[in-house]
Design an enzyme around this catalytic site. Structure first.
Site, PDB file in Angstrom:
ATOM      1  N   GLN A 374       0.822  -1.201   0.000  1.00  0.00           N
ATOM      2  CA  GLN A 374       0.000   0.000   0.000  1.00  0.00           C
ATOM      3  C   GLN A 374       0.862   1.259   0.000  1.00  0.00           C
ATOM      4  OE1 GLN A 374      -3.042   0.123  -0.592  1.00  0.00           O
ATOM      5  NE2 GLN A 374      -4.017  -1.773   0.053  1.00  0.00           N
ATOM      6  N   CYS A 503      -9.319  -2.811  -3.653  1.00  0.00           N
ATOM      7  CA  CYS A 503      -8.928  -1.575  -4.341  1.00  0.00           C
ATOM      8  C   CYS A 503      -9.792  -1.354  -5.578  1.00  0.00           C
ATOM      9  CB  CYS A 503      -7.446  -1.619  -4.734  1.00  0.00           C
ATOM     10  SG  CYS A 503      -7.017  -3.002  -5.803  1.00  0.00           S
TER      11      CYS A 503
END
Length: 551
Positions: A374, A503
């Site tokens: 991330q 995501c």
């Protein structure tokens, strides 16, 4: 006497009888075949941006009582008639933008260029609902057209150009929302999640889903991104007057609505990026300077990795590198910082295979710089805490054991940060390299109750021996989401709790729809909550967390 007439040149002939005499008969001249360009649509994942656009188009048609025929563009004409291209690819004034796409573009209905009874759907980057604008249509598709924003003649209430911090905004494709208040950005992203479930989970949306919660803000709206990948192109043939190609990010069409820097090449020439962290931008500056000096040496284009690396400072002032690679050759400069009272040094790494470190909730993670991790470490503690809170199994007694299975565990981010109060963690990943890093990170953080296994996609739960009624499962798949084979296995395992992090909210919605309605045990589950997290402020991207509970 009968005169014999010879056949005309460049023809074929046959003998026919004429006044008792055989004479050649002329045939029509064979014309060369004219090349006709055809529109060849590319296969698109329905949950990818262009796939989602098809659902948005259907929604617009329904709202305006139109059919596809009412917005159809004649692609044969557009592709093969230069005069038609001039008609289609035109300037249109007084365009009222009605909605926003999930990709951050404005969408409007405009008059059709060749049929007054029809309309055209057009995408307008950097446009917002409520704007009245002038546009230049430059590309046509069967059901929509693409355009550049030329001028904003009437601003939408949400538009505020004074908020823009980047001198490339409006040309660079990286950001879409710098000119709207942050609270408005969060609502845009919440609506993206609402629409995703409307399009991809219609059965579940019919009274079975909770209201989508307010999108969780990022602690920083700028200088948050720990990884950037600027790039450059090199022409196939180097001209004598070779000018340095731009170094930066892709150009978003040919917009003219505001004056920006960055040149006019297909890549915007960028010196720094305001959403990148301070150390990443130092790396950007140094790599750009090196490229400017050496660009003539490159025979082909390339992408440059800029990845933040966080290293603990020991009392003697040295770095605690542990198992991580040192970056003596690649570090561009250093920035000292403190996290929870502990001193660290930030450096920028450019070698994809180099092992780097990141700190999340006082846990240290190592991974290859070029691999996925991330890119907003400031919001990660908020997300991991939220996931951990939602792993609790209803009706659990104080002495009852709880187990956690982390599917798609990667390098162990959620396995390690969510293990408090859990008797045992099992991380499952199809990538053997990722499992090695997960094991390495567990050891690095002194974790003894975590086990990581390489699981084949078709039998990912084969080696999991925890009781399902005492087990929670975390799903954090790549953008494409989960396949039916995996979801069927998950249903057969029937865990007490599922937390699905994504995501790509569109593939998440599709997967939950399948799981609830098509698997053997799916009907036993209820979606407890849906909430977005803003990993990438100033952009259209949003991450979504869905919590499912076994009834």
């Amino acid at each position: 006497m009968t005169e014999t007439v010879p056949p005309p040149p460049n023809t074929t002939s046959e003998k026919v009888e004429q006044n008792g005499t055989d004479v050649p008969a002329a045939k029509k001249v064979k014309q060369p075949k004219k090349f006709v360009r055809k529109y060849r649509p590319k296969a698109v994942d329905p949950t990818a941006p262009m796939g989602v656009l098809q659902y948005e188009i259907k929604d617009i048609l329904k709202g305006h009582l139109l059919t596809e025929n009412d917005i159809q563009n004649d692609m044969k004409e557009v592709l093969n008639d230069s005069a038609a291209q001039d008609i289609y690819h035109r300037v249109v004034d007084d365009v009222e933008i009605s909605r926003l796409s999930s990709n951050g573009d404005g969408i409007a209905l405009i008059p059709h260029p060749v049929n007054s009874d029809k309309k055209q759907i057009v995408l307008i980057p950097f446009g917002f609902p409520g704007d009245t604008v002038s546009i230049k249509v430059f590309k046509t598709h069967p059901l929509y057209a693409e355009s550049d924003l030329l001028k904003v003649t009437k601003q939408a209430p949400v538009r505020n150009e004074d908020l823009i911090l980047c001198k490339y905004f409006g040309k660079c494709s990286g950001c879409q929302y710098q000119n709207v208040e942050y609270e408005t950005q969060l609502e845009f992203k919440r609506q993206t999640i609402v629409n995703a479930y409307k399009y991809f989970a219609p059965l579940s949306s019919a009274g079975k889903l909770p209201e989508v919660g307010k999108t969780q803000s990022s602690p920083l709206q700028y200088t948050y991104r720990t990884k950037l990948t600027p790039h450059f192109d090199v022409p196939r043939r180097i001209p004598a007057d070779y000018v340095r190609p731009s170094f930066g990010f892709g150009l978003k069409g040919r917009p003219q609505w505001r004056e920006t820097e960055g040149g006019s090449q297909l890549i915007v020439d960028i010196e720094s990026c305001p959403i990148g962290t301070e150390i990443v931008n130092k790396g950007f500056k140094n790599e750009r300077a090196r490229y400017v000096e050496e660009f003539k040496k490159y025979k082909k284009g390339s992408t440059v990795l800029l990845r933040e690396n966080t290293t603990k400072v020991e009392e003697n002032g040295l770095f605690d590198t542990g198992n991580a690679s040192t970056d003596a050759e690649n570090k561009t400069s250093e920035i000292e910082t403190e996290i929870e009272g502990i001193k660290y040094v930030k450096t920028c790494v450019t070698e994809p295979r180099q092992v780097v470190r990141e700190v999340v909730n006082n846990y240290t993670f190592e991974f290859s710089a070029g691999e996925f991790f991330q890119n907003n470490n400031l919001i990660l503690p908020i997300v991991t805490d939220y996931v951990k809170q939602n792993l609790q199994i209803k009706g659990s007694g104080p002495d009852e054991p709880n187990y956690l299975v982390d599917a798609y565990c990667g390098s162990g981010l959620f396995s390690i940060t969510c293990l408090s109060g859990v008797s045992k963690v099992i991380g499952v990943e199809v990538s053997a390299d990722s499992v090695k890093f997960a094991e390495r990170n567990a050891k690095l953080n002194g974790i003894e109750n975590a086990k990581f296994i390489v699981g084949k996609a078709e039998e990912i739960f084969k080696n999991i021996d925890t009781p399902a009624n005492r087990t929670a499962v975390i799903l954090d798949p790549p953008r494409k989401g989960c396949d039916h084979v995996f979801l069927n296995q998950l249903a057969a395992y029937c865990p007490a709790k599922i937390v699905y992090i994504s995501c790509n909210v569109h593939s998440q919605a599709r997967d939950i729809e399948w799981f609830l309605n098509e698997t053997t045990e799916g009907a036993r589950y209820a979606v407890e909550s849906l909430k977005g997290f803003d990993f990438f402020p100033q952009t259209h991207h949003v991450e979504s967390v869905a919590v499912l509970t076994l009834n």
